[in-house]
Write an enzyme that holds these catalytic residues in place. Sequence first.
Site, PDB file in Angstrom:
ATOM      1  N   LYS A 118      -3.392  -6.000   8.064  1.00  0.00           N
ATOM      2  CA  LYS A 118      -2.798  -7.296   8.764  1.00  0.00           C
ATOM      3  C   LYS A 118      -1.800  -7.247   9.613  1.00  0.00           C
ATOM      4  O   LYS A 118      -1.562  -7.910  10.520  1.00  0.00           O
ATOM      5  CB  LYS A 118      -2.303  -7.897   7.203  1.00  0.00           C
ATOM      6  CG  LYS A 118      -3.223  -8.584   6.246  1.00  0.00           C
ATOM      7  CD  LYS A 118      -3.075  -9.373   5.546  1.00  0.00           C
ATOM      8  CE  LYS A 118      -2.376  -9.160   4.221  1.00  0.00           C
ATOM      9  NZ  LYS A 118      -2.529 -10.079   3.029  1.00  0.00           N
ATOM     10  N   GLU A 188       2.752  -6.815   0.142  1.00  0.00           N
ATOM     11  CA  GLU A 188       2.845  -7.031   1.742  1.00  0.00           C
ATOM     12  C   GLU A 188       3.104  -8.377   1.759  1.00  0.00           C
ATOM     13  O   GLU A 188       3.876  -8.716   3.136  1.00  0.00           O
ATOM     14  CB  GLU A 188       1.384  -6.433   2.164  1.00  0.00           C
ATOM     15  CG  GLU A 188       1.446  -4.987   1.810  1.00  0.00           C
ATOM     16  CD  GLU A 188      -0.052  -4.315   2.335  1.00  0.00           C
ATOM     17  OE1 GLU A 188      -0.529  -5.062   3.613  1.00  0.00           O
ATOM     18  OE2 GLU A 188      -0.802  -3.664   1.758  1.00  0.00           O
ATOM     19  N   HIS A 192       6.787  -9.947   4.343  1.00  0.00           N
ATOM     20  CA  HIS A 192       7.090 -11.065   5.427  1.00  0.00           C
ATOM     21  C   HIS A 192       8.223 -12.063   5.241  1.00  0.00           C
ATOM     22  O   HIS A 192       8.371 -12.802   6.158  1.00  0.00           O
ATOM     23  CB  HIS A 192       5.743 -11.845   5.562  1.00  0.00           C
ATOM     24  CG  HIS A 192       4.719 -10.855   6.337  1.00  0.00           C
ATOM     25  ND1 HIS A 192       4.508 -10.792   7.620  1.00  0.00           N
ATOM     26  CD2 HIS A 192       3.469 -10.327   5.570  1.00  0.00           C
ATOM     27  CE1 HIS A 192       3.517  -9.928   7.898  1.00  0.00           C
ATOM     28  NE2 HIS A 192       2.958  -9.501   6.689  1.00  0.00           N
TER      29      HIS A 192
HETATM   30  P1  NAD Z   1      -4.532  -3.595  -4.746  1.00  0.00           P
HETATM   31  O1  NAD Z   1      -3.047  -3.309  -5.024  1.00  0.00           O
HETATM   32  O2  NAD Z   1      -5.196  -4.217  -5.735  1.00  0.00           O
HETATM   33  O3  NAD Z   1      -5.301  -2.009  -4.806  1.00  0.00           O
HETATM   34  C1  NAD Z   1      -5.030  -0.863  -4.135  1.00  0.00           C
HETATM   35  C2  NAD Z   1      -5.763   0.172  -4.613  1.00  0.00           C
HETATM   36  O4  NAD Z   1      -5.592   1.383  -3.922  1.00  0.00           O
HETATM   37  C3  NAD Z   1      -5.600   0.805  -6.055  1.00  0.00           C
HETATM   38  O5  NAD Z   1      -6.988   0.916  -6.595  1.00  0.00           O
HETATM   39  C4  NAD Z   1      -4.857   2.024  -5.727  1.00  0.00           C
HETATM   40  O6  NAD Z   1      -5.176   3.170  -6.940  1.00  0.00           O
HETATM   41  C5  NAD Z   1      -5.413   2.302  -4.650  1.00  0.00           C
HETATM   42  N1  NAD Z   1      -4.522   3.579  -3.881  1.00  0.00           N
HETATM   43  C6  NAD Z   1      -3.112   3.527  -3.733  1.00  0.00           C
HETATM   44  N2  NAD Z   1      -2.857   4.525  -3.032  1.00  0.00           N
HETATM   45  C7  NAD Z   1      -3.988   5.358  -2.820  1.00  0.00           C
HETATM   46  C8  NAD Z   1      -4.049   6.359  -2.149  1.00  0.00           C
HETATM   47  N3  NAD Z   1      -2.912   7.267  -1.797  1.00  0.00           N
HETATM   48  N4  NAD Z   1      -5.261   7.184  -2.236  1.00  0.00           N
HETATM   49  C9  NAD Z   1      -6.369   6.441  -3.024  1.00  0.00           C
HETATM   50  N5  NAD Z   1      -6.063   5.207  -3.283  1.00  0.00           N
HETATM   51  C10 NAD Z   1      -5.007   4.499  -3.354  1.00  0.00           C
HETATM   52  O7  NAD Z   1      -4.596  -3.832  -3.358  1.00  0.00           O
HETATM   53  P2  NAD Z   1      -5.391  -5.233  -2.838  1.00  0.00           P
HETATM   54  O8  NAD Z   1      -4.377  -6.375  -3.249  1.00  0.00           O
HETATM   55  O9  NAD Z   1      -6.829  -5.274  -2.897  1.00  0.00           O
HETATM   56  O10 NAD Z   1      -5.146  -4.948  -1.182  1.00  0.00           O
HETATM   57  C11 NAD Z   1      -5.675  -3.810  -0.257  1.00  0.00           C
HETATM   58  C12 NAD Z   1      -5.283  -4.394   1.026  1.00  0.00           C
HETATM   59  O11 NAD Z   1      -5.935  -5.366   1.614  1.00  0.00           O
HETATM   60  C13 NAD Z   1      -3.813  -4.851   1.519  1.00  0.00           C
HETATM   61  O12 NAD Z   1      -3.314  -3.916   2.411  1.00  0.00           O
HETATM   62  C14 NAD Z   1      -3.857  -6.128   1.695  1.00  0.00           C
HETATM   63  O13 NAD Z   1      -2.750  -6.307   2.544  1.00  0.00           O
HETATM   64  C15 NAD Z   1      -5.084  -6.092   2.473  1.00  0.00           C
HETATM   65  N6  NAD Z   1      -5.461  -7.382   2.401  1.00  0.00           N
HETATM   66  C16 NAD Z   1      -6.096  -7.961   3.714  1.00  0.00           C
HETATM   67  C17 NAD Z   1      -6.777  -9.141   4.000  1.00  0.00           C
HETATM   68  C18 NAD Z   1      -7.013  -9.890   5.032  1.00  0.00           C
HETATM   69  O14 NAD Z   1      -7.576 -10.942   5.148  1.00  0.00           O
HETATM   70  N7  NAD Z   1      -6.935  -9.140   6.408  1.00  0.00           N
HETATM   71  C19 NAD Z   1      -6.461 -10.409   2.687  1.00  0.00           C
HETATM   72  C20 NAD Z   1      -6.097  -9.524   1.543  1.00  0.00           C
HETATM   73  C21 NAD Z   1      -5.763  -8.151   1.402  1.00  0.00           C
END
Ligand code: NAD
Length: 325
Positions: A118, A188, A192
């Site tokens: 993002k 995240e 902001h």
């Molecule tokens: P979440 O917190 O629900 O899940 C994160 C996962 O990553 C967990 O399973 C955790 O165990 C794993 N993890 C963390 N550190 C790790 C490591 N070192 N090695 C392996 N696995 C690891 O996350 P989420 O809410 O699904 O979000 C994921 C990402 O997607 C975020 O960065 C968020 O900003 C991004 N996102 C982007 C958009 C977009 O439109 N571009 C929208 C929503 C979310």
Amino acid sequence: MIKVGVLGFGGLGQAAARVLAPKQEMTWVGAADLKGYAYCETGLDPDRAIATYHQQGSIGYLEPYGTLSNHSIQELLENSAVDGYFLALPNLPNTFMADVAKQFIASGWQGVLVDALKRTSAVEQLLTLQPELEAAGITYLTGCGATPGLLTAAAVVAAQSYAEIHSVKITFGVGIANWEAYRATIREDIAHLPGFTVEKAKGMTDAEVEAFLDQTNGILTLENMEHADDIMLELAGICSRDRVTVGGVVDTRNPKKPLSTNVQITGRTFEGKISTHTFTLGDETSMAANVCGPAFGYLKAGKMLHDRGIHGLFTAAEIMPQFVK
Ligand code: NAD
């Protein structure tokens, strides 16, 4: 058949597994979370994997395909045959995704990587890795979620009507039933807000996030966010980054969207008329649907590029996603 891995098995990673389940062109073969990974070359069962993650805290407990590990990404990489990965990892700290990309480069693995990053500064870090990604034989598509991603790409398409683009305004509405399903996304987003930084949000305990959300009634209102849609549209030649604005409202206690997600593209046509195109997402579509769908559409496009020997870094604003059947 494209063999797909998912890194990060939280809210988006689990939704990604479900999105892939009915697809004929892609099979979900592996996933890693913080404490382990699972791999099966003929495909994993999303229901069992998600149940295991919820009950035991890691996909590493999934019998018989799981392995517990503190180096889950590295080990999955070494012990699997995967064509492309969706990086559904938290970008906490803000350098994490670039570090993961470096890990892929160092490993000698070749294939397609797609992220839903993002922040502008996070995409900028990846841009510096472009020559190394290209030399490594990796085709990396960045910013392939909803915003950046789907809405940025829509802005590129809409811009074609104009001779000059005056502004791109992205406004998103997200409704989720509980913040714990998307911990990284919410942290995240909090980063902001005025008075917060990525470091500060990363350091908040779950109880602190909970207490903060209690103060705001579960609502996060975000304005003038540092969002990579700006640099992506600038690089694609649409307009300078200062003409791109991103903001939105996230309700962490109600799956109903607080407002309709949309992008407005204002410009001047060759006849001198000023006009605005608006692309609005259906209110019934979830954040997960609008992130994971495009991510795999871009992964398919990335595979096509990779197969043609085209490697390096691309953004969601310069490649058209392909629909995955
Ligand atoms: P979440 O917190 O629900 O899940 C994160 C996962 O990553 C967990 O399973 C955790 O165990 C794993 N993890 C963390 N550190 C790790 C490591 N070192 N090695 C392996 N696995 C690891 O996350 P989420 O809410 O699904 O979000 C994921 C990402 O997607 C975020 O960065 C968020 O900003 C991004 N996102 C982007 C958009 C977009 O439109 N571009 C929208 C929503 C979310």
